[in-house]
Enzyme design. Sequence first.
Site, PDB file in Angstrom:
ATOM      1  N   HIS B  63     -12.478  -1.591 -67.024  1.00 24.57           N
ATOM      2  CA  HIS B  63     -12.014  -0.583 -66.075  1.00 24.57           C
ATOM      3  C   HIS B  63     -10.597  -0.993 -65.672  1.00 24.57           C
ATOM      4  O   HIS B  63     -10.316  -2.178 -65.465  1.00 24.57           O
ATOM      5  CB  HIS B  63     -12.939  -0.484 -64.861  1.00 24.57           C
ATOM      6  CG  HIS B  63     -14.176   0.316 -65.137  1.00 24.57           C
ATOM      7  ND1 HIS B  63     -15.389   0.064 -64.536  1.00 24.57           N
ATOM      8  CD2 HIS B  63     -14.372   1.379 -65.963  1.00 24.57           C
ATOM      9  CE1 HIS B  63     -16.281   0.943 -64.987  1.00 24.57           C
ATOM     10  NE2 HIS B  63     -15.690   1.738 -65.855  1.00 24.57           N
ATOM     11  N   ASP B  65      -8.649  -1.060 -63.173  1.00 23.83           N
ATOM     12  CA  ASP B  65      -8.261  -1.876 -62.012  1.00 23.83           C
ATOM     13  C   ASP B  65      -8.538  -3.366 -62.253  1.00 23.83           C
ATOM     14  O   ASP B  65      -8.226  -4.190 -61.400  1.00 23.83           O
ATOM     15  CB  ASP B  65      -8.940  -1.384 -60.729  1.00 23.83           C
ATOM     16  CG  ASP B  65     -10.458  -1.329 -60.833  1.00 23.83           C
ATOM     17  OD1 ASP B  65     -10.976  -0.934 -61.891  1.00 23.83           O
ATOM     18  OD2 ASP B  65     -11.131  -1.674 -59.852  1.00 23.83           O
ATOM     19  N   HIS B  66      -9.089  -3.695 -63.414  1.00 21.11           N
ATOM     20  CA  HIS B  66      -9.347  -5.099 -63.730  1.00 21.11           C
ATOM     21  C   HIS B  66      -8.501  -5.637 -64.882  1.00 21.11           C
ATOM     22  O   HIS B  66      -8.558  -6.823 -65.164  1.00 21.11           O
ATOM     23  CB  HIS B  66     -10.838  -5.320 -64.023  1.00 21.11           C
ATOM     24  CG  HIS B  66     -11.679  -5.105 -62.809  1.00 21.11           C
ATOM     25  ND1 HIS B  66     -12.171  -6.147 -62.056  1.00 21.11           N
ATOM     26  CD2 HIS B  66     -12.052  -3.966 -62.176  1.00 21.11           C
ATOM     27  CE1 HIS B  66     -12.839  -5.642 -61.022  1.00 21.11           C
ATOM     28  NE2 HIS B  66     -12.783  -4.332 -61.080  1.00 21.11           N
ATOM     29  N   HIS B 139     -23.235  -3.063 -64.635  1.00 17.77           N
ATOM     30  CA  HIS B 139     -22.155  -2.156 -64.312  1.00 17.77           C
ATOM     31  C   HIS B 139     -22.185  -0.967 -65.268  1.00 17.77           C
ATOM     32  O   HIS B 139     -22.950  -0.960 -66.227  1.00 17.77           O
ATOM     33  CB  HIS B 139     -20.822  -2.920 -64.398  1.00 17.77           C
ATOM     34  CG  HIS B 139     -19.704  -2.274 -63.641  1.00 17.77           C
ATOM     35  ND1 HIS B 139     -19.868  -1.686 -62.411  1.00 17.77           N
ATOM     36  CD2 HIS B 139     -18.381  -2.127 -63.946  1.00 17.77           C
ATOM     37  CE1 HIS B 139     -18.707  -1.211 -62.004  1.00 17.77           C
ATOM     38  NE2 HIS B 139     -17.789  -1.456 -62.915  1.00 17.77           N
ATOM     39  N   ASP B 209     -17.811  -6.945 -61.123  1.00 19.99           N
ATOM     40  CA  ASP B 209     -18.302  -5.705 -60.522  1.00 19.99           C
ATOM     41  C   ASP B 209     -19.760  -5.518 -60.921  1.00 19.99           C
ATOM     42  O   ASP B 209     -20.173  -5.931 -62.009  1.00 19.99           O
ATOM     43  CB  ASP B 209     -17.517  -4.503 -61.056  1.00 19.99           C
ATOM     44  CG  ASP B 209     -16.162  -4.342 -60.383  1.00 19.99           C
ATOM     45  OD1 ASP B 209     -15.715  -5.286 -59.706  1.00 19.99           O
ATOM     46  OD2 ASP B 209     -15.554  -3.263 -60.547  1.00 19.99           O
ATOM     47  N   HIS B 267     -13.135  -6.421 -53.450  1.00 16.56           N
ATOM     48  CA  HIS B 267     -13.267  -5.148 -54.167  1.00 16.56           C
ATOM     49  C   HIS B 267     -13.645  -4.034 -53.204  1.00 16.56           C
ATOM     50  O   HIS B 267     -14.512  -3.207 -53.459  1.00 16.56           O
ATOM     51  CB  HIS B 267     -14.312  -5.277 -55.301  1.00 16.56           C
ATOM     52  CG  HIS B 267     -14.157  -4.223 -56.365  1.00 16.56           C
ATOM     53  ND1 HIS B 267     -14.852  -3.042 -56.351  1.00 16.56           N
ATOM     54  CD2 HIS B 267     -13.381  -4.174 -57.474  1.00 16.56           C
ATOM     55  CE1 HIS B 267     -14.529  -2.326 -57.419  1.00 16.56           C
ATOM     56  NE2 HIS B 267     -13.625  -2.992 -58.108  1.00 16.56           N
TER      57      HIS B 267
END
Lengths: 300, 300
Positions: B63, B65-66, B139, B209, B267
């Site tokens: 993802h 944002d990682h 996830h 996550d 997060h």
Amino acid sequence: MFGVTVLGNNSAVPAFGRHPTSQVITTSGGKFLVDRGEGTQIQMINYKIRRSRISHIFISHLHGDHYFGLIGLLNSFALLNRTQKLTIVGPEILKTIIDLQFKVADTVLPYELEFLPVNSGGYITTVDNIEIRSFATDHRIACYGFVFKEKKNLRKIDIQKTSFHNVPYSFYHHLQKGADYKDENGLIIPNEELTTSAGPSKKYAFCADGRYNETIIKHIEGADMIYHETTYLDNLADRAFMRFHSTTRQAGRIAENAGVKKLLIGHFSSKYDSLDEFLSETQEVFPQTQLALEGVTYLI
Amino acid sequence: MFGVTVLGNNSAVPAFGRHPTSQVITTSGGKFLVDRGEGTQIQMINYKIRRSRISHIFISHLHGDHYFGLIGLLNSFALLNRTQKLTIVGPEILKTIIDLQFKVADTVLPYELEFLPVNSGGYITTVDNIEIRSFATDHRIACYGFVFKEKKNLRKIDIQKTSFHNVPYSFYHHLQKGADYKDENGLIIPNEELTTSAGPSKKYAFCADGRYNETIIKHIEGADMIYHETTYLDNLADRAFMRFHSTTRQAGRIAENAGVKKLLIGHFSSKYDSLDEFLSETQEVFPQTQLALEGVTYLI
């Protein structure tokens, strides 16, 4: 309003609080982004530029400092549930990179993403009143500048006259385009009675990255403002040539030879802390020069 | 020194000055990066973390944002003429994305880039004294947590004793590992005379996550510190489940059940301005909780 807001003015590696290349162009018809270095999303938040107003994104070339921030913005649009169409203009392989990154993240975009490839210079699209064309620069990999030109400026409404003649507001956009008005009695009031002439149409050129290259002049000549890179000061002209970049004086000569009104300079190398000499050296060749400072909006 | 410095503590969209996920782990043998949201390169500059010290980068999942900030860092390493090898650990398709982006930019890296794919949990590598393993989280796409564990701590040199016995400095690393010393007269001085016992070996787990998931407990149990996400407060447990994320109380329960010493939470969803409730809600379940604050280093 036709202006350009600088989000990043540095070359490759972020340094001295300066960010990689990104600009926002504000027009009467909406906002465009030009290039999209990493971290410029946070710059947009800092400068309170509403991301939702962006309709088009133009990417000059695929060196990271010009597009690594693109995918994050597209992703944020998805997370913010954007529904309005977004158009990306850039080298064709960029579409493959974007598609792959969304595929591995299992992301389905809630908005339509249109991709217009730029694989040679020329006409790209027209957005409202702005015609956009591209031209090739002399860079290490394929790289394109963009010209944003008002097709024709709209005539200015004379409010006192339109009030006197009871012209409804809904007819104003016809007046702006030059139409006459027929009132309730069938009397025709000529457009010249109700409006004043439009100013000359404006033109802005983003000259991207590249060496000193006179072939770009025909595309940008007469522009009200151009942005031209000045990665290095004049004493590093050899390095600039070797790395497919330009110096202060070279940018000044392009502006001078193209007969433009104003020159904006940026893409400063991370080796320079102070920008003072960039301004003074360029102004020696072309006095109407300004530094592209982050967060500042320059009227075109 | 074994510690973790938080560079970003926000989820998906940057907000309230918070950045997407990224952490730096400092060990006696060097620095590791864990996840790499966009813009964290500038965070490293702000917090004066020397990029050249990074030897390994761990990416939990794809993802944006990682990992959207990864390619920019790799590119900066190239522009800064890094020569030392860099190892990236992450989902296998990440290598394709990186290779494609360097290919279109016509970039040849001046350093060796090693890629270790993580496509199932288990042993990854050992760097000096630190053994690193991964484990799957629950996830929306494949996602892995990482455990960083000191294999065995080194014994502590007693300088007064080594001076008294004229032990040369070059022998110290043998002493740290438990060797006896034979002096110039052939006399053996037992290790216990010259050193004091090592502290217990430390363990840090980055839980990435994911939903509340008890299957991760066996991997992280007894850790001195774990990082666990808390995207939402407790009242949004349904939303957390639907979006494959965790709440405050869920993170607290994992820490409690795994018998860890300290819990770091982060997060945070961009819908929350203040983080106060994240701390108080989690501490109700697990008192030894701290907020992962950007720029702060937490000793493990």
